[in-house]
Design a protein around this motif. Structure first.
Motif, PDB file in Angstrom:
ATOM      1  N   PRO A  60       2.055   1.885   1.890  1.00  0.00           N
ATOM      2  CA  PRO A  60       2.112   0.890   2.977  1.00  0.00           C
ATOM      3  C   PRO A  60       0.895  -0.029   2.950  1.00  0.00           C
ATOM      4  O   PRO A  60      -0.189   0.360   2.520  1.00  0.00           O
ATOM      5  N   LYS A  61       1.094  -1.261   3.414  1.00  0.00           N
ATOM      6  CA  LYS A  61      -0.001  -2.227   3.479  1.00  0.00           C
ATOM      7  C   LYS A  61      -0.713  -2.193   4.828  1.00  0.00           C
ATOM      8  O   LYS A  61      -1.726  -2.849   5.009  1.00  0.00           O
ATOM      9  N   GLY A  62      -0.138  -1.443   5.770  1.00  0.00           N
ATOM     10  CA  GLY A  62      -0.741  -1.324   7.095  1.00  0.00           C
ATOM     11  C   GLY A  62      -0.671   0.097   7.603  1.00  0.00           C
ATOM     12  O   GLY A  62       0.110   0.908   7.091  1.00  0.00           O
ATOM     13  N   ASP A  63      -1.486   0.408   8.601  1.00  0.00           N
ATOM     14  CA  ASP A  63      -1.457   1.721   9.237  1.00  0.00           C
ATOM     15  C   ASP A  63      -0.228   1.832  10.132  1.00  0.00           C
ATOM     16  O   ASP A  63       0.280   0.827  10.638  1.00  0.00           O
ATOM     17  N   LYS A 100      -1.826   5.634   6.445  1.00  0.00           N
ATOM     18  CA  LYS A 100      -2.989   4.766   6.256  1.00  0.00           C
ATOM     19  C   LYS A 100      -2.680   3.701   5.208  1.00  0.00           C
ATOM     20  O   LYS A 100      -2.087   3.998   4.166  1.00  0.00           O
ATOM     21  N   ALA A 101      -3.084   2.492   5.481  1.00  0.00           N
ATOM     22  CA  ALA A 101      -2.889   1.378   4.542  1.00  0.00           C
ATOM     23  C   ALA A 101      -3.549   1.699   3.207  1.00  0.00           C
ATOM     24  O   ALA A 101      -4.656   2.224   3.162  1.00  0.00           O
ATOM     25  N   GLY A 102      -2.829   1.404   2.120  1.00  0.00           N
ATOM     26  CA  GLY A 102      -3.368   1.578   0.776  1.00  0.00           C
ATOM     27  C   GLY A 102      -3.249   2.983   0.211  1.00  0.00           C
ATOM     28  O   GLY A 102      -3.523   3.192  -0.961  1.00  0.00           O
ATOM     29  N   GLN A 103      -2.830   3.951   1.019  1.00  0.00           N
ATOM     30  CA  GLN A 103      -2.651   5.318   0.526  1.00  0.00           C
ATOM     31  C   GLN A 103      -1.215   5.485   0.035  1.00  0.00           C
ATOM     32  O   GLN A 103      -0.280   4.993   0.651  1.00  0.00           O
ATOM     33  N   THR A 104      -1.032   6.178  -1.085  1.00  0.00           N
ATOM     34  CA  THR A 104       0.296   6.382  -1.659  1.00  0.00           C
ATOM     35  C   THR A 104       0.914   7.657  -1.099  1.00  0.00           C
ATOM     36  O   THR A 104       0.243   8.687  -1.011  1.00  0.00           O
ATOM     37  N   TYR A 105       2.191   7.557  -0.720  1.00  0.00           N
ATOM     38  CA  TYR A 105       2.932   8.678  -0.137  1.00  0.00           C
ATOM     39  C   TYR A 105       4.186   8.949  -0.956  1.00  0.00           C
ATOM     40  O   TYR A 105       4.770   8.025  -1.532  1.00  0.00           O
ATOM     41  N   THR A 106       4.611  10.206  -0.952  1.00  0.00           N
ATOM     42  CA  THR A 106       5.861  10.592  -1.594  1.00  0.00           C
ATOM     43  C   THR A 106       6.806  11.102  -0.515  1.00  0.00           C
ATOM     44  O   THR A 106       6.571  12.149   0.089  1.00  0.00           O
ATOM     45  N   LEU A 130       7.925   1.230   9.292  1.00  0.00           N
ATOM     46  CA  LEU A 130       6.728   1.580  10.032  1.00  0.00           C
ATOM     47  C   LEU A 130       6.977   1.395  11.527  1.00  0.00           C
ATOM     48  O   LEU A 130       8.062   0.983  11.938  1.00  0.00           O
ATOM     49  N   SER A 131       5.977   1.674  12.345  1.00  0.00           N
ATOM     50  CA  SER A 131       6.144   1.625  13.798  1.00  0.00           C
ATOM     51  C   SER A 131       6.525   0.241  14.309  1.00  0.00           C
ATOM     52  O   SER A 131       7.086   0.111  15.381  1.00  0.00           O
ATOM     53  N   ASN A 132       6.264  -0.820  13.543  1.00  0.00           N
ATOM     54  CA  ASN A 132       6.647  -2.176  13.950  1.00  0.00           C
ATOM     55  C   ASN A 132       8.044  -2.564  13.444  1.00  0.00           C
ATOM     56  O   ASN A 132       8.423  -3.724  13.510  1.00  0.00           O
ATOM     57  N   ALA A 136       8.201  -0.660   4.952  1.00  0.00           N
ATOM     58  CA  ALA A 136       7.146  -0.331   3.989  1.00  0.00           C
ATOM     59  C   ALA A 136       7.786  -0.106   2.629  1.00  0.00           C
ATOM     60  O   ALA A 136       7.162  -0.314   1.594  1.00  0.00           O
ATOM     61  N   ALA A 137       9.060   0.318   2.646  1.00  0.00           N
ATOM     62  CA  ALA A 137       9.834   0.501   1.403  1.00  0.00           C
ATOM     63  C   ALA A 137      11.293   0.200   1.705  1.00  0.00           C
ATOM     64  O   ALA A 137      11.830   0.627   2.717  1.00  0.00           O
ATOM     65  N   CYS A 138      11.912  -0.547   0.825  1.00  0.00           N
ATOM     66  CA  CYS A 138      13.345  -0.817   0.916  1.00  0.00           C
ATOM     67  C   CYS A 138      13.895  -0.783  -0.503  1.00  0.00           C
ATOM     68  O   CYS A 138      13.571  -1.630  -1.322  1.00  0.00           O
TER      69      CYS A 138
END
Length: 146
Positions: A60-63, A100-106, A130-132, A136-138
């Motif tokens: 994600p680019k944002g928290d 967190k922005a910039g962290q990679t998730y699986t 994300l909450s907004n 973050a991924a499509c």
């Protein structure tokens, strides 16, 4: 040597032929998408009365305090919602919130393929919001329900 090189090229084309497309990751980037039992052919074959496991690696680019999965099957351009038993991306998916922005998730989740679904060609659109409510991924995955 030529035959080995040609075989490797052909194998990479077959392995990538079902490849997903990014369908609008607005506030994140996708590193990889994997679908269980989807290894060859132009479309993933989704067998009715089974579960398909999907893995999306994204950054994600944002928290965000939340992550929500939204899944649609697009048939002839018409979106049809898929019901997920667990749309909460922070619960039982391998992702821990807050993000967190910039962290990679699986992210890992299962999609039940109902025995009542018709046998059709479909593009599966899997969004991680994300909450907004921004993606973050499509990922759009070409598939066929069999």
């Amino acid at each position: 040597m030529y035959k080995i090189a040609a075989s490797l090229v052909l194998l990479s084309i077959v392995a990538a032929s079902w490849a997903y497309t990014d369908c609008g990751s607005e506030v994140g980037t996708i590193s990889d998408v994997e679908v269980s039992d989807c290894v060859e052919g132009k479309r993933c074959i989704l067998k009715r009365n089974t579960n398909v496991t999907l893995k999306i690696i994204f950054t994600p680019k944002g928290d965000s305090d939340t992550l929500k999965a939204v899944v649609h099957g697009e048939i002839l351009g018409v979106p049809m919602p898929f019901d997920l038993p667990n749309p909460d991306g922070c619960k039982d998916s391998g992702v821990t919130c807050p993000l967190k922005a910039g962290q990679t998730y699986t992210y890992i989740n299962a999609l039940p393929i109902s025995p009542h679904y018709p046998r059709v060609t479909v593009d599966v659109k899997w969004e991680l919001q994300l909450s907004n409510d921004e993606d973050a991924a499509c990922a759009k995955i070409p598939a066929k329900i069999a």
